[in-house]
Design an enzyme around this catalytic site. Sequence first.
Site, PDB file in Angstrom:
ATOM      1  CE1 TYR A   1      -3.283   2.946   0.368  1.00 17.33           C
ATOM      2  CE2 TYR A   1      -2.653   3.006   2.551  1.00 17.33           C
ATOM      3  CZ  TYR A   1      -3.346   3.396   1.408  1.00 17.33           C
ATOM      4  OH  TYR A   1      -4.131   4.636   1.589  1.00 17.33           O
TER       5      TYR A   1
ATOM      6  CG  ASP B   1      -3.698   2.135  -3.831  1.00 18.78           C
ATOM      7  OD1 ASP B   1      -3.322   2.581  -4.741  1.00 18.78           O
ATOM      8  OD2 ASP B   1      -4.517   2.522  -2.884  1.00 18.78           O
TER       9      ASP B   1
ATOM     10  CG  HIS C   1      -8.835   1.535  -4.385  1.00 17.65           C
ATOM     11  ND1 HIS C   1      -7.760   1.701  -5.057  1.00 17.65           N
ATOM     12  CD2 HIS C   1      -8.913   2.470  -3.568  1.00 17.65           C
ATOM     13  CE1 HIS C   1      -7.007   2.718  -4.628  1.00 17.65           C
ATOM     14  NE2 HIS C   1      -8.080   3.159  -3.634  1.00 17.65           N
TER      15      HIS C   1
END
Length: 260
Positions: free
Chosen positions: A111, A152, A253
């Site tokens: 992340y 991500d 997302h």
Amino acid sequence: MKIATWNVNSIRTRLEQVIDWLTTNPVDVLCLQETKVVDAEFPRSPFEQLGYNLYVSGQKSYNGVAIISRQPLVDVSRGFRAILPDLHHEWDEQKRVITGVIDGVRIVNLYVPNGAAVGTEKYEYKLRWLTALHEYLRLLVLSEPAICVCGDFNIALEDKDIHEQVSTENHIMATEAERQALRDILKLGFADAFRKFTTEGGNYSWWDYRAAAFRRNLGWRIDHHYLTPILYERATSCIIDVAPRKLAQPSDHTPVIVEF
């Protein structure tokens, strides 16, 4: 093997959606980001009832990553310092990195910091974090040929990964400095799985909650699978599943799935 990545924007808020998706899409590995829960409070039971193993690294209200796998993982570690022991401890205070091996494939779930805005301390932190990631992955590729780095990334690498032209000087997630940092990482020996199968624009994995962005497809492609050559050659598909983004109160997302 199918590996999915999904920023769920709070696993407890989105638990029912994630379990429903996993029941319908029984991937071998599901990598989650922004779980927003300490390890002791992660909702393990619903996943275990589906036959999955859980490996988590979380913190209260912010960040957090998890790997949920059909088979047990080996060589699991959390944070940068497992590979970079001399790195300052501050880089692992935010729970953003978890890795493990399944069937000889090293999965690195990330992340990446958002960066907030150009010129801020958070933006500078993001660039330094990407430098640490470069060194972390540089050491991994020296000894492991099959690596899938997913998650991500909070970076749209190309203009066609964004629904509109934005300034590469001052638009977060698209500045030249961020893009160059990601290009430098890819030069270590990684390739974009999604672009192996889909070269055109208009395909996104994140849409703002505001301005009916999803309905209008005003999105960004910032969730990625990057593969070393041996896995890139074996990849048979990589898709973005937009269905979960259509649900009531979804994550902003949606899952991205690679298959070998």
